[in-house]
Design a protein around this motif. Structure first.
Motif, mmCIF file in Angstrom:
data_model
loop_
_atom_site.group_PDB
_atom_site.id
_atom_site.type_symbol
_atom_site.label_atom_id
_atom_site.label_comp_id
_atom_site.label_asym_id
_atom_site.label_seq_id
_atom_site.Cartn_x
_atom_site.Cartn_y
_atom_site.Cartn_z
ATOM 1 N N GLN A 32 0.849 -1.185 0.000
ATOM 2 C CA GLN A 32 0.000 0.000 0.000
ATOM 3 C C GLN A 32 0.891 1.244 0.000
ATOM 4 O O GLN A 32 1.898 1.291 0.697
ATOM 5 N N GLU A 59 -5.983 6.685 2.848
ATOM 6 C CA GLU A 59 -6.410 5.308 2.640
ATOM 7 C C GLU A 59 -6.749 4.988 1.185
ATOM 8 O O GLU A 59 -6.663 3.840 0.755
ATOM 9 N N SER A 60 -7.101 6.006 0.418
ATOM 10 C CA SER A 60 -7.435 5.770 -0.991
ATOM 11 C C SER A 60 -6.210 5.871 -1.898
ATOM 12 O O SER A 60 -6.312 5.704 -3.114
ATOM 13 N N SER A 63 -4.286 8.655 -2.142
ATOM 14 C CA SER A 63 -4.124 10.023 -2.631
ATOM 15 C C SER A 63 -3.128 10.778 -1.756
ATOM 16 O O SER A 63 -3.113 10.587 -0.525
#
Length: 233
Positions: free
Chosen positions: A9, A34-35, A37
């Protein structure tokens, strides 16, 4: 079936800015939400730079790779010390080998028969001895002076102006190949401190061996040392 691999991630990102007329870049650090970005942009801090430097430092991994065998341990290896400043002890069987000589010695380059040899090397130094026989040496096998010019009495090899550059992550096989290449690719020139390693004239012995491709190395000309293989461990 999906392979069991880790899912990475995004955690942070760096953006490097440059400006016309300025040599020093400006680096901005972004956290990742979390996305995935980028958020929270700010100038790269000293702590973040140090953390990045540590993550990119491969020296520790290279040290762990040093002297690691590529497969099964070669049968010619007698002892292995795989530390950062490690060493390898190995032997080579009787062979015919091309040797090179400095012009000052007055001996033409040529191929000569050699006895079995015992090698001990670190990243910077090489010791070389001979064996009076073809069998793999044991702990109590006596060592003889190696029949070469450019050797000290204790077996240390003078490599002259040869640039020794053993890779920090060299495998065991690369290490051995490199040292044998350095040694046999160098130019032999003289006896060191009048040390003649054989019981005859080494110059004349080489000429005899080069003149007769079928002649094996006469091991009865080798001089004994007070050492056995155990002394090199």
């Amino acid at each position: 079936m999906t392979p069991n691999v880790p899912l990475y991630q995004p955690k942070a990102a760096l953006v490097v800015f440059t400006a016309s007329g300025f040599t020093a870049p400006y680096i901005e650090y972004y956290d990742m939400d979390e996305s995935g970005s980028p958020v929270n942009p700010h100038p790269l801090t000293v702590r973040e730079a140090q953390s990045l430097s540590k993550a990119l430092d491969t020296r520790e991994q290279a040290g762990k790779a040093f002297l690691r065998p590529e497969g099964v341990l070669p049968d010619t290896v007698l002892h292995l010390n795989p530390s950062d400043n490690g060493s390898v002890l190995w032997y080579t069987k009787p062979q015919r080998q091309q040797l090179y000589f400095a012009e000052s010695l007055g001996l033409d380059n040529g191929t000569v028969a050699l006895p079995a040899l015992v090698w001990k090397a670190t990243k910077k130094e090489l010791q070389l001895f001979a064996l009076n026989g073809k069998a793999k040496p044991k702990i109590d096998t006596p060592l003889y002076h190696a029949p070469f010019f450019n050797l000290y009495q204790k077996g240390n090899v003078c490599m002259g102006n040869v640039n020794i550059a053993i890779k920090s992550a060299a495998t065991l096989e690369e290490f051995i190949t490199a040292w044998q290449g350095y040694f046999f690719g160098s130019y032999f020139s003289h006896h060191i401190n009048d040390h003649n390693p054989v019981g005859v004239n080494l110059f004349n012995l080489y000429k005899e061996l080069m003149a007769d491709p079928e002649k094996p190395f006469p091991t009865d000309t080798l001089k004994t040392t007070p050492l056995t293989l155990k002394n090199l461990l």
